[in-house]
Design an enzyme around this catalytic site. Structure first.
Site, PDB file in Angstrom:
ATOM      1  N   HIS A   1       0.866  -1.176   0.000  1.00 17.94           N
ATOM      2  CA  HIS A   1       0.000   0.000   0.000  1.00 17.94           C
ATOM      3  C   HIS A   1       0.912   1.238   0.000  1.00 17.94           C
ATOM      4  CE1 HIS A   1      -2.814   2.944   1.799  1.00 17.94           C
ATOM      5  NE2 HIS A   1      -3.796   2.137   1.447  1.00 17.94           N
TER       6      HIS A   1
ATOM      7  N   GLN B   1      -4.593  -5.248   6.615  1.00 26.51           N
ATOM      8  CA  GLN B   1      -5.579  -6.150   6.043  1.00 26.51           C
ATOM      9  C   GLN B   1      -5.584  -7.504   6.748  1.00 26.51           C
ATOM     10  OE1 GLN B   1      -7.898  -5.330   3.875  1.00 26.51           O
ATOM     11  NE2 GLN B   1      -7.084  -3.332   3.264  1.00 26.51           N
TER      12      GLN B   1
ATOM     13  N   LYS C   1     -10.666  -0.481  10.023  1.00 29.13           N
ATOM     14  CA  LYS C   1     -10.855  -1.715   9.240  1.00 29.13           C
ATOM     15  C   LYS C   1     -11.201  -2.911  10.126  1.00 29.13           C
ATOM     16  CE  LYS C   1      -7.505  -0.320   5.705  1.00 29.13           C
ATOM     17  NZ  LYS C   1      -8.045   0.212   4.462  1.00 29.13           N
TER      18      LYS C   1
HETATM   19  C1  LIG Z   1      -2.431  -2.820   3.438  1.00 30.12           C
HETATM   20  C2  LIG Z   1      -2.770  -1.460   3.945  1.00 30.12           C
HETATM   21  N1  LIG Z   1      -1.824  -0.727   4.552  1.00 30.12           N
HETATM   22  C3  LIG Z   1      -2.070   0.491   5.059  1.00 30.12           C
HETATM   23  C4  LIG Z   1      -3.318   1.063   4.942  1.00 30.12           C
HETATM   24  C5  LIG Z   1      -3.508   2.448   5.485  1.00 30.12           C
HETATM   25  O1  LIG Z   1      -4.460   2.506   6.504  1.00 30.12           O
HETATM   26  P1  LIG Z   1      -4.938   3.943   6.970  1.00 30.12           P
HETATM   27  O2  LIG Z   1      -5.475   4.610   5.749  1.00 30.12           O
HETATM   28  O3  LIG Z   1      -6.001   3.719   7.977  1.00 30.12           O
HETATM   29  O4  LIG Z   1      -3.742   4.650   7.502  1.00 30.12           O
HETATM   30  C6  LIG Z   1      -4.347   0.342   4.312  1.00 30.12           C
HETATM   31  C7  LIG Z   1      -5.718   0.880   4.135  1.00 30.12           C
HETATM   32  O5  LIG Z   1      -5.991   1.892   3.568  1.00 30.12           O
HETATM   33  C8  LIG Z   1      -4.061  -0.940   3.793  1.00 30.12           C
HETATM   34  O6  LIG Z   1      -4.998  -1.655   3.170  1.00 30.12           O
END
Ligand SMILES: Cc1ncc(COP(=O)(O)O)c(C=O)c1O
Ligand SMILES: Cc1ncc(COP(=O)(O)O)c(C=O)c1O
Lengths: 149, 429, 429, 149
Positions: free
Chosen positions: C139, C219, C246
């Protein structure tokens, strides 16, 4: 449901999507820009060639949804060959239509095929798609003018 | 000091009982059936029903991620989130809504500025020979970030001292704010002394030498009307920070307003989703403001709550809130003056200060004061209130602090004063 | 693909209708009276009533600042906040509850590690010649922080590539993880491809060369049982990050678990209230973990909500949630295979993946797919899902993603598949 | 109300608060520590002198509330003159009392004046005050032992 979709996906839009006008990058040009819609990833690389105060050519390479692709195609039809000031006015008119949330009545005289995007204004998430190439064009044109004194 | 006198106080909010009814927690009873007398609002404010309801409605009906989600819930959630930005922008009169960044609290907002300056290159770069100027009355959250910045860049940290009355000692201004000054960061209203600082004059002076000005408005935003756009440009700070939970909003959200040109010139703070334009494994480009500084899923339901909160305060009217605070502060200062051996730290004129009043009582430690008050249902704060240097300046290690807000009544001040008399007698003074 | 077949699916949560009734938003109707089919849970999950109620109860009855407030409300609020830390620690089997830090989201958690490493001196220092290893399926929130770190320290960023099936290409492991490696940071479950990575094996390899391992569990935490304490020490990562929204919790809160020794060796991240021991104007000393990394007022009501959320998931049972996700994923993969021109990106075996399935359909752009689905009340995500490099690896600019969760039914998958057939016919394919 | 307060502010505590024993920093010592309660600012600087396995002296300088001050005074009475192991056992006993939330019955044989703190255990916010000097003592004693092989 289908009626709602049809108001977004007008035939004109789908036609431009399938057969985009003026697509591909061409010489000559004074400015090339790269614009991105960071939320969805749609991208356009766009070149503008201005000669004697007229938008002589707009060429582009792009990836994106039907709305963003059709919009680029319609945009080139509308601005190529027009004096810069006049093209900018068309840009303003299209912008007003897109930001009107469906309340602005489009002027076919000015926007031609662009009126097909009237339905897009009712889908806030898609307005950015329709505007991507127009914003890129405005940016590139402004830079072109800076290049050519 | 009877409630008869109190009822005649000028400036009190006319519909105080109606306002109190908006805050569910105020009708709570504590141990032994004591009613709650909440005098710790400078620490965190209570929440009106409309803020809670807005959050519940969002969670029960509109919850979705923002910006990235294109479906109906996503559109509703994004609209609610960005509408909150508009509301906050209106609340502080921001010249542009894109200049309003959401952070997690005021502390993060201040650290954002200090951190991005640490990595800035070019005109904003901070290095050896540069000076950062703060004041001795800052909250730790406006001290430690600048200590870290100066330690890490080799710059020098300097600060305004305080007068015995609890004002900034401005006699040294020309020595402190010089061509070497890169940043002046100061609180608008002190959370310990209550002092209201001459932010406009200091900003003007700092701008003359080309320094950036950061204003910690954590205690100002709850009680002073703020209109950034209306300030003359040379008197307008470059950054303004405050925190949601002190303006009747939820925790988990803070606000940093920054002037567009500066925000655009700064490098990013945290990296991740939402703050990017294009990501390649080799390198990335970044989104424009405000998103450039909002990595990851933002505080969505918190923004919805904060939007409802600033709407609520605006409906009451910040002028009216301010008048209410001043009336109560004056009334409290009078009441506290009747307690033998009590010394107020900070200005004694209500018109020169905010609604937080810190004091000591000869012979009883602040903890013990707060403990006796708590047994009577009166919630105050005891300690250094995250302002240890200001306490050290006045030769004390800690103090007791009462702080009022728009829901505070003169009767509650009466209860405090009476309890302080009782405290002295309990400890046989 | 009828719901008769669906009802016989092995592994589905037995009381699915009871679970659905816990989530108020699921009974909402959208435009044109369409029922909501929410298939965007990998983006953000919906919230059960008990989470909302816990937050409301806190705001209406116990709201106060934590740690600093010694009165009855302050004690209640502090206790609720620290109890949430205990619950989260139990949820991931943290060896010690003090190793659980609250951040604002997963992105901040990952940036916290990258930022403190940027300022670390001594054995943890990162500089020229050092390498940071990530993967091509991360991500953006686990890419950009490391790009910033390497750009700022002169270290080199390297990454695992992907196989055509969407797995990490481990053939290069000995070339990638070497004596020069300081950090390996990777996702446990891909938010785009669904791939479940061999975290234990990679951690073991990284520990052999003395590298730190950061696992992005954003995830994984929603759908896999996690028990850090039960992992063999050499296979246990040094950091694990996930995000509240999540795991059926609120926005505004994330979690970073870190091994005590590493957390203690790192310099502070943000400076301010709560993270200090003693502040003097000249310099400060810092609190022990977890507070050292929690500057300012923490996400209090969010922690209360997150505590209720992980309790809810634990009551259902993570094993049961995982089985449910696998059953639905298998069912969805079968259904998607019936759509002509549809290509799934990522592993095709449900047992090797998480519950997010990204796909393309020949001749229809993902935006247009999502648009048609949305008009039918089906919420999916279209775009690069903050994983642009992984999309580039598979030669696509974007994709459509469906993602299920413990409240998803096979009938909803049926609705999706049918709508995809309709989409093709709408666009005359 | 007053009864609740009285359970916290026992006479013994108030006496030690007004007339603290062993206060002031003295030589000789092997270790000096500085402990702080960051939430309220209470501070103690404390020295320990260990000789022949016995806590020969504990001296301190401190600022804080009645509970933290009285606790330091009582602590010095209890540990000075005791073999280290025995003093540590007293420390354990006091810790258990404080963390017992009011359910632990204090043993007067062991804790002497320390039993007056039984009421503190019912006030979670004050437990830290009562423990501050004890924690400092333990820390300093451990360091003293490291200093003196
Ligand atoms: C694999 C992964 N890492 C990091 C994130 C970042 O999470 P957040 O947007 O709550 O900081 C997400 C979700 O958006 C994700 O799916
Ligand atoms: C003047 C001042 N600045 C900064 C802060 C920090 O706010 P937060 O804890 O919400 O980050 C506070 C409140 O605690 C404050 O009173």
């Amino acid at each position: 449901m289908s009626a709602e979709l049809d108001s977004l996906y007008q035939e004109i839009i789908l036609d431009h999507y399938k057969n985009p006008h003026h697509k591909g990058l061409r010489d000559p040009y004074e400015a090339e820009v790269h614009h991105v819609n960071p939320t969805c990833g749609d991208e356009v690389t766009l070149r503008v060639h201005v000669a004697d105060g007229v938008v002589a050519d707009v060429s582009y390479d792009s990836v994106g949804c039907s709305i963003s692709q059709a919009s680029a195609s319609v945009m080139t039809d509308l601005v190529i060959g027009k004096p810069v000031a006049e093209a900018m006015a068309v840009h303003e008119e299209f912008l007003a239509l897109m930001q009107g949330k469906g309340t602005v009545e489009p002027d076919e005289e000015v926007l031609e095929d662009g009126i097909a995007f009237a339905g897009v204004a009712k889908f806030p998430a898609r307005v950015k798609c329709a505007l991507l190439s127009w914003m890129a064009w405005k940016d590139a044109t402004t830079r072109s003018l800076e290049e050519t004194p | 000091m009877s409630s008869q006198t109190a009822a005649r106080l000028d400036g009190l909010l006319p519909e105080l009982e109606v306002i109190r009814a908006d805050f569910p927690i105020l009708s709570r009873t504590l141990a032994d059936g004591q009613p709650l007398v909440y005098l710790d609002s400078a620490n965190t404010s209570q929440k009106p029903q409309c803020v809670i309801d807005a959050m519940v409605d969002h969670l029960e009906r509109h919850n979705a991620n923002v910006a990235r989600a294109m479906h109906q819930l996503g559109a509703e959630s994004s609209e609610a989130f960005e509408a909150a930005r508009d509301k906050v922008a209106a609340f502080i009169g921001a010249p542009s809504r894109d200049e309003v960044l959401f952070t997690k609290n005021a502390s993060e907002a201040l650290n954002l500025v200090a951190n991005t300056l640490a990595w800035a290159r070019g005109p904003l770069e901070v290095g050896e020979g540069d000076e950062i100027v703060i004041t001795e009355m800052e909250h730790h959250s406006n001290i430690v970030p600048w200590q870290l910045l100066t330690q890490r860049t080799g710059a020098t940290l300097r600060w305004f001292g305080l007068t015995d009355e609890g004002h900034l000692d401005l006699s040294a201004v020309d020595d402190l704010i010089t061509e070497r000054t890169k940043v002046v960061s100061l609180t608008w209203v002190s959370n310990m002394l209550g002092t209201v600082n001459p932010v406009a004059a200091i900003t003007k002076r700092a701008h003359e030498v080309g320094a950036l000005v950061v204003v910690d408005a954590s205690q100002a935003a709850p009680q002073l009307p703020i209109d950034l756009a209306a300030m003359p440009e040379d008197e307008r700070p470059d950054f303004l920070a405050f925190t949601g939970h002190k303006v009747v909003g939820p925790t988990g959200i803070g606000v940093l307003w920054g002037a567009r040109a500066v925000l655009e010139a700064l490098p990013p703070f945290l990296g991740g989703g939402e703050m990017i334009e294009t990501v390649r494994m080799e390198s990335s480009t970044y989104a424009g403001i405000p998103h450039k500084f909002e990595a990851g899923t933002p505080p969505i339901v918190e923004a919805v709550g904060l939007g409802a909160a600033v709407d609520y305060l605006s409906a009451v009217g910040l002028d009216a809130v301010h008048a209410h605070e001043q009336a109560l502060t004056g009334y409290a200062l009078e009441g506290l003056a009747t307690v033998p051996g009590l010394r107020v730290l900070g200005p004694l004129d209500a018109r020169e200060r905010g609604g937080a009043i810190s004091f000591e009582i000869d012979g009883v430690h602040p903890h013990d004061v707060a403990q006796v008050l708590d047994v009577r249902g009166i919630a105050v704060r005891a300690g250094h209130h995250c302002a240890r240097p200001a306490h050290a300046r006045f030769g004390v290690q800690s103090s007791t602090r009462m702080s009022s807000y728009l829901y505070t009544t003169p009767t509650e001040i009466d209860a405090l004063v009476e309890a302080l008399h009782y405290t002295r007698s309990y400890f046989k003074l």
